[in-house]
Design a protein around this motif. Sequence first.
Motif, short mmCIF file in Angstrom:
data_model
loop_
_atom_site.label_atom_id
_atom_site.label_comp_id
_atom_site.label_asym_id
_atom_site.label_seq_id
_atom_site.Cartn_x
_atom_site.Cartn_y
_atom_site.Cartn_z
N ALA A 5 0.84 -1.19 0.00
CA ALA A 5 0.00 0.00 0.00
C ALA A 5 0.88 1.25 0.00
CB ALA A 5 -0.93 0.01 1.21
N ASN A 6 0.77 2.04 -1.07
CA ASN A 6 1.51 3.30 -1.21
C ASN A 6 3.00 3.10 -0.96
OD1 ASN A 6 1.71 6.08 -1.76
ND2 ASN A 6 1.57 6.60 0.41
N VAL A 7 3.57 2.10 -1.62
CA VAL A 7 4.97 1.73 -1.39
C VAL A 7 5.88 2.50 -2.35
CG1 VAL A 7 6.65 -0.14 -1.57
CG2 VAL A 7 4.44 -0.54 -0.45
N ASN A 8 6.93 3.08 -1.77
CA ASN A 8 7.96 3.79 -2.53
C ASN A 8 9.31 3.18 -2.19
OD1 ASN A 8 6.40 6.39 -3.58
ND2 ASN A 8 5.80 6.05 -1.45
N ARG A 15 13.87 8.16 -6.15
CA ARG A 15 12.72 7.28 -5.95
C ARG A 15 12.50 6.45 -7.21
NH1 ARG A 15 6.54 9.10 -4.47
NH2 ARG A 15 6.80 10.23 -6.45
N ALA A 16 12.71 5.14 -7.08
CA ALA A 16 12.62 4.24 -8.23
C ALA A 16 11.28 3.53 -8.31
CB ALA A 16 13.74 3.21 -8.17
N LEU A 17 10.59 3.42 -7.18
CA LEU A 17 9.26 2.79 -7.13
C LEU A 17 8.31 3.82 -6.52
CD1 LEU A 17 8.42 -0.15 -7.90
CD2 LEU A 17 8.28 -0.61 -5.45
N GLN A 18 7.17 4.05 -7.19
CA GLN A 18 6.35 5.20 -6.83
C GLN A 18 4.91 4.80 -6.52
OE1 GLN A 18 7.03 8.76 -9.23
NE2 GLN A 18 8.55 7.65 -10.44
N SER A 19 4.55 4.93 -5.25
CA SER A 19 3.16 4.81 -4.80
C SER A 19 2.49 3.54 -5.32
CB SER A 19 2.35 6.04 -5.23
OG SER A 19 2.95 7.22 -4.75
N VAL A 20 3.15 2.41 -5.12
CA VAL A 20 2.65 1.13 -5.64
C VAL A 20 1.63 0.51 -4.68
CG1 VAL A 20 3.29 -1.26 -6.14
CG2 VAL A 20 4.65 0.62 -7.05
N ASP A 21 0.49 0.14 -5.22
CA ASP A 21 -0.52 -0.63 -4.51
C ASP A 21 -0.70 -1.95 -5.27
OD1 ASP A 21 -1.15 1.45 -2.64
OD2 ASP A 21 -2.41 2.40 -4.16
N LEU A 22 -0.48 -3.06 -4.56
CA LEU A 22 -0.62 -4.38 -5.16
C LEU A 22 -1.03 -5.38 -4.10
CD1 LEU A 22 2.38 -5.18 -7.60
CD2 LEU A 22 -0.05 -5.09 -8.18
N THR A 23 -1.80 -6.38 -4.49
CA THR A 23 -2.11 -7.48 -3.58
C THR A 23 -1.91 -8.80 -4.31
OG1 THR A 23 -4.47 -7.46 -4.19
CG2 THR A 23 -3.81 -6.14 -2.26
N THR A 55 9.26 3.35 1.86
CA THR A 55 8.15 3.87 2.65
C THR A 55 6.86 3.18 2.22
OG1 THR A 55 7.71 5.67 1.09
CG2 THR A 55 9.30 6.11 2.86
N GLY A 56 5.84 3.33 3.03
CA GLY A 56 4.57 2.67 2.77
C GLY A 56 4.45 1.39 3.58
N SER A 57 3.42 0.62 3.27
CA SER A 57 3.12 -0.60 4.02
C SER A 57 3.29 -1.84 3.16
CB SER A 57 1.68 -0.55 4.55
OG SER A 57 1.32 -1.77 5.17
N ILE A 58 4.00 -2.83 3.69
CA ILE A 58 4.11 -4.15 3.06
C ILE A 58 3.70 -5.17 4.11
CG2 ILE A 58 5.60 -5.81 1.88
CD1 ILE A 58 7.47 -3.51 1.16
N SER A 210 5.67 2.77 -11.49
CA SER A 210 4.29 2.75 -11.00
C SER A 210 3.51 1.63 -11.71
CB SER A 210 3.59 4.09 -11.26
OG SER A 210 4.25 5.15 -10.61
N VAL A 211 2.42 1.22 -11.10
CA VAL A 211 1.55 0.21 -11.71
C VAL A 211 0.67 0.90 -12.74
CG1 VAL A 211 -0.25 -1.49 -11.33
CG2 VAL A 211 1.57 -1.23 -9.65
N ALA A 212 0.85 0.55 -14.02
CA ALA A 212 0.05 1.14 -15.09
C ALA A 212 -1.26 0.39 -15.27
CB ALA A 212 0.84 1.14 -16.40
N VAL A 213 -1.21 -0.94 -15.17
CA VAL A 213 -2.38 -1.79 -15.34
C VAL A 213 -2.25 -2.99 -14.42
CG1 VAL A 213 -3.83 -3.07 -16.97
CG2 VAL A 213 -2.43 -1.18 -17.81
#
Length: 231
Positions: A5-8, A15-23, A55-58, A210-213
């Motif tokens: 959730a909102n992982v950077n 910053r190489a990974l930006q606001s990633v949300d994935l499950t 940063t963010g939650s994993i 970032s997650v595009a799709v």
Amino acid sequence: MLELANVNGFYGTSRALQSVDLTVGNGEFLSVLGRNGVGKTTLLRTILGLMSRCTGSIRLDGGEINVLPTHKRAKAGVGYVPQGRGILPNFTVRENLTLGTFAAERPASSIPDHIFELFPILKEFLGRRGGNLSGGQQQQLAIARALLSEPKILLLDEPTEGIQPNIVEQIEDVLIDLNRKNKLSIILVEQNIKFARRASSRFAILNRGSVAVSDDIKALSDDLIHQHLVV
């Protein structure tokens, strides 16, 4: 099983990974796709805690792991097969495999038989140095070593890259069986679209960190591939 959730993820101050949300749910097979340099390997390294900062939650199985060092994330149930395999070339096959058991909840005193059922060639080469194996044999060793940590989720970074076709098919079949028969959750970074379509239940396409799709694998259309993956 795994929730981001909102992982950077950062390399130094970049910053190489930006606001990633994935499950990734229990028993799911997620393929992470994208052009070179868009953040696929960075995503796996961030989950493992191998970045300069994150940063963010994993969360894994409901527990926050982003506060844990890498070795404790492995103990918590994250298995990893890196790009390039990460085999210790001067260690024997047996010694490389034994290293994998150290991250298991209950370290085994010997290599269990089911590993050799998955990869019979490893039993034949137990005394051979890892550096003397072919690329395909090293990849089988790397996957077996990760499985010996008894992971809840397995992360694989391009496991079929640069490997002879007959070994690629064996590796693909093993991963599919581990997912479908053993219900092992898997995140696969892969350029092989045919394999991703065959193995996955879901996919995510990354673009510029970032997650595009993100969708069911049935939604991975030729148009999406042309838009996001074709160079």
